[in-house]
Scaffold this motif. Structure first.
Motif, PDB file in Angstrom:
ATOM      1  N   ALA A 101       0.852  -1.345  -0.220  1.00 10.62           N
ATOM      2  CA  ALA A 101       0.250  -0.025   0.205  1.00 10.62           C
ATOM      3  C   ALA A 101       0.982   1.417   0.071  1.00 10.62           C
ATOM      4  CB  ALA A 101      -0.965  -0.006   0.997  1.00 10.62           C
ATOM      5  N   GLY A 102       2.041   1.009   0.175  1.00  7.58           N
ATOM      6  CA  GLY A 102       3.090   2.359   0.146  1.00  7.58           C
ATOM      7  C   GLY A 102       3.225   3.071   1.390  1.00  7.58           C
ATOM      8  N   LYS A 103       2.452   2.451   2.537  1.00 10.00           N
ATOM      9  CA  LYS A 103       2.564   2.889   3.848  1.00 10.00           C
ATOM     10  C   LYS A 103       3.887   2.769   4.604  1.00 10.00           C
ATOM     11  CE  LYS A 103      -2.436   2.455   4.451  1.00 10.00           C
ATOM     12  NZ  LYS A 103      -3.743   1.845   5.143  1.00 10.00           N
ATOM     13  N   MET A 104       4.616   1.840   4.020  1.00  9.15           N
ATOM     14  CA  MET A 104       5.971   1.536   4.563  1.00  9.15           C
ATOM     15  C   MET A 104       6.788   1.362   3.658  1.00  9.15           C
ATOM     16  SD  MET A 104       6.715  -1.671   7.023  1.00  9.15           S
ATOM     17  CE  MET A 104       8.528  -2.170   7.053  1.00  9.15           C
ATOM     18  N   ASP A 105       8.171   2.010   3.869  1.00  9.85           N
ATOM     19  CA  ASP A 105       9.398   1.725   2.847  1.00  9.85           C
ATOM     20  C   ASP A 105       9.968   0.684   3.100  1.00  9.85           C
ATOM     21  OD1 ASP A 105      11.687   2.142   1.473  1.00  9.85           O
ATOM     22  OD2 ASP A 105      11.733   4.495   1.605  1.00  9.85           O
ATOM     23  N   HIS A 106      10.420  -0.167   2.178  1.00 10.28           N
ATOM     24  CA  HIS A 106      11.170  -1.403   2.477  1.00 10.28           C
ATOM     25  C   HIS A 106      12.557  -1.045   3.323  1.00 10.28           C
ATOM     26  CE1 HIS A 106      13.819  -4.873   1.545  1.00 10.28           C
ATOM     27  NE2 HIS A 106      14.620  -4.193   0.889  1.00 10.28           N
ATOM     28  N   LEU A 107      13.094  -0.094   2.725  1.00  6.69           N
ATOM     29  CA  LEU A 107      14.390   0.530   3.334  1.00  6.69           C
ATOM     30  C   LEU A 107      14.489   0.731   4.919  1.00  6.69           C
ATOM     31  CD1 LEU A 107      15.730   3.109   0.827  1.00  6.69           C
ATOM     32  CD2 LEU A 107      16.656   0.700   1.264  1.00  6.69           C
ATOM     33  N   ASP A 108      13.182   0.902   5.419  1.00  2.02           N
ATOM     34  CA  ASP A 108      12.774   1.166   6.880  1.00  2.02           C
ATOM     35  C   ASP A 108      12.702  -0.116   7.682  1.00  2.02           C
ATOM     36  OD1 ASP A 108      13.332   3.888   6.583  1.00  2.02           O
ATOM     37  OD2 ASP A 108      11.116   4.304   6.178  1.00  2.02           O
ATOM     38  N   PHE A 109      12.893  -1.216   6.908  1.00  2.48           N
ATOM     39  CA  PHE A 109      12.274  -2.668   7.493  1.00  2.48           C
ATOM     40  C   PHE A 109      13.405  -2.887   8.809  1.00  2.48           C
ATOM     41  CE2 PHE A 109      12.612  -7.451   6.940  1.00  2.48           C
ATOM     42  CZ  PHE A 109      11.399  -7.533   7.905  1.00  2.48           C
ATOM     43  N   PRO A 110      14.579  -3.008   8.626  1.00  2.00           N
ATOM     44  CA  PRO A 110      15.334  -3.297   9.843  1.00  2.00           C
ATOM     45  C   PRO A 110      15.188  -2.295  10.886  1.00  2.00           C
ATOM     46  CG  PRO A 110      16.792  -3.131   7.637  1.00  2.00           C
ATOM     47  CD  PRO A 110      15.289  -2.513   7.373  1.00  2.00           C
ATOM     48  N   ILE A 111      15.101  -0.924  10.611  1.00  3.94           N
ATOM     49  CA  ILE A 111      14.861   0.060  11.807  1.00  3.94           C
ATOM     50  C   ILE A 111      13.593   0.103  12.489  1.00  3.94           C
ATOM     51  CG2 ILE A 111      14.635   2.719  12.070  1.00  3.94           C
ATOM     52  CD1 ILE A 111      16.363   2.912   9.312  1.00  3.94           C
ATOM     53  N   ILE A 148      13.612  -7.001  17.826  1.00  2.10           N
ATOM     54  CA  ILE A 148      14.068  -8.069  16.875  1.00  2.10           C
ATOM     55  C   ILE A 148      15.130  -7.630  16.437  1.00  2.10           C
ATOM     56  CG2 ILE A 148      13.560  -9.396  15.289  1.00  2.10           C
ATOM     57  CD1 ILE A 148      10.345  -9.213  16.177  1.00  2.10           C
ATOM     58  N   SER A 149      16.195  -8.260  16.316  1.00  7.09           N
ATOM     59  CA  SER A 149      17.550  -7.677  15.829  1.00  7.09           C
ATOM     60  C   SER A 149      17.894  -8.602  14.426  1.00  7.09           C
ATOM     61  CB  SER A 149      18.639  -7.815  16.668  1.00  7.09           C
ATOM     62  OG  SER A 149      18.368  -6.969  17.803  1.00  7.09           O
ATOM     63  N   ALA A 150      16.834  -9.171  13.701  1.00  8.93           N
ATOM     64  CA  ALA A 150      17.494  -9.957  12.560  1.00  8.93           C
ATOM     65  C   ALA A 150      16.163  -9.658  11.520  1.00  8.93           C
ATOM     66  CB  ALA A 150      17.756 -11.292  12.852  1.00  8.93           C
ATOM     67  N   VAL A 151      16.439  -9.677  10.220  1.00  3.43           N
ATOM     68  CA  VAL A 151      15.446  -9.788   9.456  1.00  3.43           C
ATOM     69  C   VAL A 151      15.323 -10.639   8.290  1.00  3.43           C
ATOM     70  CG1 VAL A 151      14.880  -7.340   9.849  1.00  3.43           C
ATOM     71  CG2 VAL A 151      16.730  -7.800   8.129  1.00  3.43           C
ATOM     72  N   GLU A 152      14.388 -10.988   7.850  1.00  9.85           N
ATOM     73  CA  GLU A 152      14.284 -11.986   6.463  1.00  9.85           C
ATOM     74  C   GLU A 152      13.481 -11.002   5.434  1.00  9.85           C
ATOM     75  OE1 GLU A 152      12.464 -15.616   7.600  1.00  9.85           O
ATOM     76  OE2 GLU A 152      13.683 -15.916   9.562  1.00  9.85           O
ATOM     77  N   TYR A 153      14.198 -10.544   4.366  1.00  7.47           N
ATOM     78  CA  TYR A 153      13.755  -9.957   3.465  1.00  7.47           C
ATOM     79  C   TYR A 153      12.900 -10.777   2.423  1.00  7.47           C
ATOM     80  CZ  TYR A 153      17.557  -6.887   4.843  1.00  7.47           C
ATOM     81  OH  TYR A 153      18.435  -5.960   5.498  1.00  7.47           O
ATOM     82  N   VAL A 154      11.935 -10.072   1.634  1.00 10.45           N
ATOM     83  CA  VAL A 154      11.270 -10.727   0.539  1.00 10.45           C
ATOM     84  C   VAL A 154      11.479  -9.744  -0.666  1.00 10.45           C
ATOM     85  CG1 VAL A 154       8.717 -11.147  -0.263  1.00 10.45           C
ATOM     86  CG2 VAL A 154       9.292 -11.356   2.014  1.00 10.45           C
ATOM     87  N   ASN A 155      11.792 -10.546  -1.884  1.00  9.77           N
ATOM     88  CA  ASN A 155      12.415  -9.948  -2.839  1.00  9.77           C
ATOM     89  C   ASN A 155      11.478  -9.048  -3.705  1.00  9.77           C
ATOM     90  OD1 ASN A 155      10.625 -12.042  -4.183  1.00  9.77           O
ATOM     91  ND2 ASN A 155      12.223 -12.388  -5.650  1.00  9.77           N
ATOM     92  N   GLN A 156       9.885  -9.292  -3.498  1.00 17.59           N
ATOM     93  CA  GLN A 156       8.727  -8.564  -3.967  1.00 17.59           C
ATOM     94  C   GLN A 156       8.826  -7.241  -3.780  1.00 17.59           C
ATOM     95  OE1 GLN A 156       4.843 -10.504  -4.146  1.00 17.59           O
ATOM     96  NE2 GLN A 156       5.606 -12.263  -2.974  1.00 17.59           N
ATOM     97  N   PHE A 157       9.573  -6.764  -2.574  1.00 19.88           N
ATOM     98  CA  PHE A 157       9.672  -5.222  -1.983  1.00 19.88           C
ATOM     99  C   PHE A 157      10.735  -4.742  -2.548  1.00 19.88           C
ATOM    100  CE2 PHE A 157       7.031  -7.708   1.125  1.00 19.88           C
ATOM    101  CZ  PHE A 157       5.792  -7.425   0.415  1.00 19.88           C
ATOM    102  N   PHE A 158      11.909  -5.459  -3.361  1.00 20.28           N
ATOM    103  CA  PHE A 158      12.803  -4.632  -3.970  1.00 20.28           C
ATOM    104  C   PHE A 158      13.237  -5.402  -5.270  1.00 20.28           C
ATOM    105  CE2 PHE A 158      14.583  -7.592  -0.993  1.00 20.28           C
ATOM    106  CZ  PHE A 158      16.019  -7.759  -1.414  1.00 20.28           C
ATOM    107  N   MET A 159      12.152  -5.683  -6.049  1.00 17.21           N
ATOM    108  CA  MET A 159      12.490  -6.635  -7.275  1.00 17.21           C
ATOM    109  C   MET A 159      13.277  -6.159  -8.132  1.00 17.21           C
ATOM    110  SD  MET A 159      10.789  -9.522  -7.717  1.00 17.21           S
ATOM    111  CE  MET A 159      10.674 -11.004  -8.840  1.00 17.21           C
ATOM    112  N   ASP A 160      13.079  -4.956  -8.369  1.00 17.76           N
ATOM    113  CA  ASP A 160      14.243  -4.229  -9.617  1.00 17.76           C
ATOM    114  C   ASP A 160      15.329  -3.803  -9.070  1.00 17.76           C
ATOM    115  OD1 ASP A 160      13.083  -2.302  -8.070  1.00 17.76           O
ATOM    116  OD2 ASP A 160      12.790  -0.960  -9.602  1.00 17.76           O
TER     117      ASP A 160
END
Length: 312
Positions: free
Chosen positions: A51-61, A68-80
């Protein structure tokens, strides 16, 4: 307590005693490494991200803010962005700046690992190579891919075996490439044949590569929907079958039985089962109730920590 834990605990006791000049038996114990670690899967926030309410780059922050001090990314949110080194560097900088570990990348929409022809499987492998390289750059230990096959799900042994043969062939090829980057390739039970624990365990064996592993998802043992009724596989049995090759586990707070019935996760029962396989790595929370995503994530973290304390 396993041998490694006994050694760590004993070493800690001895060091403390010697440092204080006290008899070793008189000192209090030091805390060993945790029984398991906790990470957060980005899919938990998928509605906010789409929905664009959150920026992928802010996920770890944002993840660090809920403890929580570890993250598992999903490629769909930085596909290109898989080959965009400037973008990947920003991801890495933000995670490291928060003291957050990048664990893995969950990869979707890159083709069928078990496609019908060798050419199609080779293309799927080619499509995933950039994610292997991105995972290495970010400091992850694995990528998660899907074992989807051109063989439609059915209960026949012929389809069971054929789909396994195709998927294991594609997986082996990708593992050969990933080995040069010290990256594991994990398969999650993700619907269809893969949500049958026996099928997935056998397919991983057929892939015949040390980089091939599993990512058991407690809540993803729903195989299919037939005439409006769920076809499922017992979550506890499925996890037990997949743990010998697991490099991580994914927590959803629900489980299935063999009869299409869903029920709440028994944290203690499941984590005892996971730990019985000498697994002490990341348990990835993958759940976010719409409208209260972060609150529900934090509630699961607290429940997991309570379970961990009870089992230590």
């Amino acid at each position: 307590m396993n041998t490694r834990r006994k050694f760590i605990k004993s070493a800690g006791l001895a060091s403390a005693a010697l440092g204080l000049g006290l008899p070793q038996m008189a000192c209090s114990s030091t805390k060993a490494d945790p029984l398991f670690k906790i990470s957060l899967a980005e899919w938990s926030l998928n509605k906010q991200l789409f929905a664009g309410k959150m920026d992928h780059l802010d996920f770890p922050i944002l993840t660090k803010k809920v403890g929580i001090s570890a993250v598992e990314y999903v490629n769909q949110f930085f596909m290109d962005k898989a080959k965009d080194k400037a973008y990947l560097k920003e991801m890495k900088t933000r995670a490291e700046g928060e003291g957050v570990r990048s664990v893995l990348i969950m990869c979707d929409s890159e083709g069928m690992m078990g496609a019908a022809t060798a050419e199609e499987r080779a293309q799927t492998v080619e499509n995933h190579k950039k994610w292997v390289e991105a995972a290495k750059f970010l400091g992850c230990h694995s990528i998660r891919v899907n074992a989807y096959s051109s063989v439609p799900w059915s209960t026949s042994k012929e389809d069971f075996d054929k789909s396994s043969d195709l998927a294991s062939d594609g997986l082996h090829s990708l593992c050969e490439f990933a080995d040069d980057f010290d990256i594991n390739v994990l398969i999650e039970n993700h619907g269809g044949f893969s949500s049958n624990g026996k099928w997935l365990a056998e397919m991983i064996k057929k892939a015949d590569h040390p980089r091939a592993g599993t990512l058991p998802d407690f809540g993803n043992f729903r195989i299919a929907n037939v005439n409006g009724k769920a076809v499922s596989y017992d979550s506890y049995r499925g996890v037990d079958e997949l743990m010998p090759r697991a490099k991580g586990v994914s927590l959803k707070p629900k489980v299935w039985d063999d009869n299409g019935n869903e029920s709440p996760l028994d944290y203690t029962k499941m984590m005892k089962l996971v730990l019985a396989h000498d697994f002490h790595e990341y348990v990835g929370i993958e759940h976010g109730e719409e409208g209260r995503e972060w609150e529900s994530i934090e509630a699961i973290r607290i429940e997991l920590e309570k379970t961990r304390t009870q089992l230590e």
